[in-house]
Design an enzyme around this catalytic site. Structure first.
Site, PDB file in Angstrom:
ATOM      1  N   CYS A 405       0.820  -1.209   0.000  1.00 49.12           N
ATOM      2  CA  CYS A 405       0.000   0.000   0.000  1.00 49.12           C
ATOM      3  C   CYS A 405       0.852   1.256   0.000  1.00 49.12           C
ATOM      4  CB  CYS A 405      -0.953   0.006   1.197  1.00 49.12           C
ATOM      5  SG  CYS A 405      -2.645  -0.455   0.722  1.00 49.12           S
ATOM      6  N   LYS A 408       0.837   3.291  -3.280  1.00 51.50           N
ATOM      7  CA  LYS A 408      -0.359   3.998  -3.757  1.00 51.50           C
ATOM      8  C   LYS A 408      -0.025   5.450  -4.081  1.00 51.50           C
ATOM      9  CE  LYS A 408      -4.363   3.421  -1.815  1.00 51.50           C
ATOM     10  NZ  LYS A 408      -5.472   3.258  -0.861  1.00 51.50           N
ATOM     11  N   GLY A 530     -11.941   3.601  -7.598  1.00 50.29           N
ATOM     12  CA  GLY A 530     -10.827   2.904  -8.218  1.00 50.29           C
ATOM     13  C   GLY A 530      -9.635   2.769  -7.301  1.00 50.29           C
ATOM     14  N   ASP A 618     -16.932 -10.547 -27.780  1.00 51.20           N
ATOM     15  CA  ASP A 618     -15.992  -9.573 -28.337  1.00 51.20           C
ATOM     16  C   ASP A 618     -14.649 -10.254 -28.573  1.00 51.20           C
ATOM     17  OD1 ASP A 618     -15.584  -9.789 -25.556  1.00 51.20           O
ATOM     18  OD2 ASP A 618     -14.662  -7.804 -25.450  1.00 51.20           O
TER      19      ASP A 618
END
Length: 743
Positions: A405, A408, A530, A618
């Site tokens: 983390c 980030k 996000g 797709d």
């Protein structure tokens, strides 16, 4: 977008002129760790002015006289933004573009050339073909040449306004080309050259002026000297003297002028609007702005607007940009006063001029000019292979980055970027908690009687423009939703950003999310959250969810015997971008591939539903055949495909024939065992593309035979110009080899 060194400075180059092309090549050979270079240009290639008259005369192909800027930018490890700069925000140090978000810079350089001054003459803008931008001149000239070839008996009347070197050379070149086309016909060719002075080419010596005037007269070009054009009408040139001349095509090659936005941005300019620079090619009013080529005027050493000076400014511009980025003293540059001009006469001869000296016309001089020009272009064709960035020896003064983390992106960066992103305010009552709330997760409500469709995609950048990459990624991710007949409801973003200073991370994230949000907004889909992290290279993806009534789902298992198979987009993105990594792909091939990837599948999915499609998928990483086999096996059917009907992107066959394929290609080829007549098809040029992994590829759907042609016509109306019926669904005879190709 790889960045083993943190990005600390942004160099933005506006324009793909000669000086910038040379500087980019030199940056590729002498990279500066920590500097991110961005080239903003209106096209992916740029013409070399020295060969343009020869191209008009028919001696050079378009490719021979254009520098491929995509390939050059990749060599220089530069971002390439295809757009038009329309303003500089010098206070906030941003380039304002016509079609994309503002681009931040620490140092900016201008090399955008000049344009002919047409505004003061009524009708010139509407009815004359300006010499610049050159791309438009060549497009109209090539179209005119094709019309002449198709109607060689028709009389031709051409007017050229401007008797400088450009106008004279253009006149001789286009006349020679047209004469060759009309050699077998008795059609009449009439060419008029209008010039306001008493003699042509006033900046050249007396001998050159008289020599070229004699050549023009000898070749029956009608000279209108001391005639000032006062108005241009459709097929007519009107002069102040009252002279009126009928012309089918009018070419405008007058004195150069500069775009208005340079002065309006606050830069110091001369009377004609060109950027005033000192001996360091640096703006005299803004030290962070450099300029070279026609757009610049050296205050201490004014020179004519000629390509030779732009070429020679390339190296000193590179050196001073490099020194400025390193905060070192700049090096003054003094251009030579006299220079050699080799002026083509359009018929395989040339004239030499330097100062008071002149010689020619001569075939030997043309061969010399041809050798010089080809040698210059060879520098951009034979780009040397460089060592990887990891082998560069450079001090690394920035702290090591954390993992987990700790990697980030900071909350303040995120807050600033999200504040800048212009996400449309749409009333989505089913989004209970989104980006406007500080909670740990987004919350969406699933309406009664609807099912929720989930998908996620994430991959490394395949293009060195984060704004376009954001759009392509969003299209790719949403395609799974559309392929199932669902409507997107919301999206979460996942981004890995190259190591950089905080402001540089924010700039990359802003460009990236701006692109993604643009596509999401077109799909009426809000971005609700996000996750971001730092890494060695740019990567991005979305987790999307959509809603659909369970009875309306389009699944791979819905193929039915007798149905027709339609593919909406051409194949080839995998091999083309693998070729780009090896500097083997032409810029125009990549332009077509990018245009295809930017085309959303939303309208195609709706069209398929309206025409009774029962199965859809797709085409992405597993390639056409891999995804088709999934459908065939799930449906328990067989298929018969027309190999020649499968659409293919320009250049894709050429790159596969060179053995250039995606790294996923070998694994994708394992499904070749399902082809019943493999021995007959594996030598076909299109065969490798059956396994080519696609990014933001098309939809593959089956629908009733009765509605197929109407569906195809509707798809083409919606912009899917490459869509094709590629086969039919059959009853399965043997499940082990359910795919048969018709050659």
């Amino acid at each position: 977008m790889q960045a083993s060194h943190p990005i600390v400075k942004d160099l933005v180059l506006i324009g793909g002129g000669h000086s910038h092309a040379i500087a980019l090549r030199m940056f590729g050979m002498n990279p500066l760790p920590g500097v991110r270079i961005t080239l903003i240009t209106e096209a992916s290639d740029t013409p070399y002015s020295g060969m343009l008259p020869g191209h008009v005369a028919g001696f050079y192909s378009r490719e021979e006289c254009h520098i491929d800027l995509r390939r050059l930018a990749q060599f220089a490890q530069a971002q390439l933004y295809i757009d038009q700069a329309i303003k500089l925000d010098l206070e906030n140090k941003q380039v304002i573009c016509a079609q994309r978000p503002p681009v931040a810079f620490d140092i900016v350089s201008l090399d955008i050339g000049s344009t002919p001054a047409t505004i003061s003459v009524p009708g010139a803008t509407e009815y004359a073909i300006a010499a610049k931008p050159i791309s438009q001149l060549l497009a109209q000239w090539n179209q005119f040449v094709e019309n002449v070839k198709q109607n060689p008996q028709q009389p031709i009347r051409i007017g050229v306004v401007g008797g400088g070197a450009g106008g004279v050379e253009l006149t001789l070149s286009l006349q020679s080309h047209l004469h060759r086309i009309l050699a077998q016909h008795s059609s009449h060719l009439e060419i008029h050259l209008f010039h306001r002075d008493t003699e042509l080419m006033p900046s050249y010596n007396k001998w050159v002026r008289r020599c070229l005037q004699h050549i023009l007269q000898q070749r029956k070009v009608q000279l209108h000297l001391q005639e000032t054009v006062s108005e241009v009408q459709l097929h007519k040139v009107i002069c102040e003297s009252g002279l009126k001349v009928e012309c089918d095509r009018i070419f405008w090659v007058t004195q150069a002028s500069a775009p208005k936005w340079l002065r309006e941005s606050g830069l110091a300019t001369d009377a004609a609007g060109f950027v005033q620079v000192n001996d360091n090619l640096q703006s005299i009013s803004h030290p962070d702005v450099f300029a070279a080529g026609d757009v610049a005027t050296m205050v201490a050493h004014p020179r004519p607007k000629a390509g030779v000076f732009a070429v020679r400014q390339g190296k000193p511009l590179f050196e001073n940009l490099q020194r400025s980025l390193q905060e070192k003293p700049l090096k003054p540059y003094k251009p030579q006063k006299q220079y050699l001009s080799l002026i083509g006469t359009g018929n395989g001869k040339a004239i030499a001029a330097r100062g008071a000296f002149g010689f020619g016309p001569s075939q030997l001089l043309w061969r010399w000019k041809d050798w010089i020009d080809r040698r210059f272009m060879q520098r951009f064709d034979d780009l040397p292979e460089m060592e990887s960035e990891d082998t560069l020896s450079s001090p690394h003064p920035y702290p090591m980055r954390c993992a987990g983390c700790g990697s980030k992106v900071g909350s303040t960066v995120l807050a600033r970027v999200l504040q800048r992103i212009e996400q449309p305010l749409v009333n989505h009552q089913d989004i209970l908690i989104g980006l406007d709330a500080p909670d740990d997760a987004a919350v969406v409500q699933v309406p009664a009687n609807l099912a929720m469709v989930h998908t996620i995609d994430y991959f490394r950048a395949l293009i060195n423009d984060p704004y376009l990459f954001g759009q392509i990624s969003a299209n790719h991710c949403l395609s799974d939703i559309f392929a199932m007949g669902a409507v997107p409801q919301s999206a979460l973003a996942i981004a890995t950003l190259p190591y950089a200073l905080e402001t540089k991370v924010a700039e990359t994230l802003f460009q990236l999310l701006s692109g993604a949000v643009k596509v999401l907004a077109e799909a009426n889909t809000p971005l609700v959250g996000g996750h971001t992290t730092e890494g060695a290279e740019l990567a991005f993806g979305l987790s999307c969810n959509g809603l659909v009534h369970p009875d309306k789902l389009l699944r791979k298992s819905g193929m039915q015997p007798g149905q027709v198979i339609i593919l909406t987009k051409a194949l080839g993105t995998g091999t083309l971008f693998a070729a780009q990594m090896r500097q083997k792909a032409k810029g125009k091939w990549l332009d077509s591939a990018i245009a295809s990837m930017l085309l959303s599948n939303a309208a195609a999915a709706t069209c398929f539903l309206e025409h009774g499609a029962t199965a859809c998928t797709d085409i992405t990483g597993f390639g056409l055949l891999g995804h088709l086999i999934e459908m065939v096996q799930a449906s328990g059917v067989a298929v018969e495909l027309q190999l020649s009907a499968i659409p293919v992107l320009d250049g894709a066959i050429a790159t596969t024939q060179q053995g250039i394929v995606s790294s996923l290609h070998p694994e994708n080829m394992r499904v070749s065992r399902y082809i019943s007549n493999l021995n007959q098809v594996e030598t076909h040029p299109c065969y490798p593309l059956l396994f080519d992994p696609q990014t933001s590829g098309g939809l593959l759907a089956t629908l009733p035979h009765q509605t197929a042609n109407d569906c195809l016509a509707a798809l083409r109306q919606l912009g899917y110009s490459d869509c094709q019926i590629i086969g039919v669904v059959k009853t399965s005879a043997q499940q082990s080899n359910p795919v048969t190709f018709i050659l």
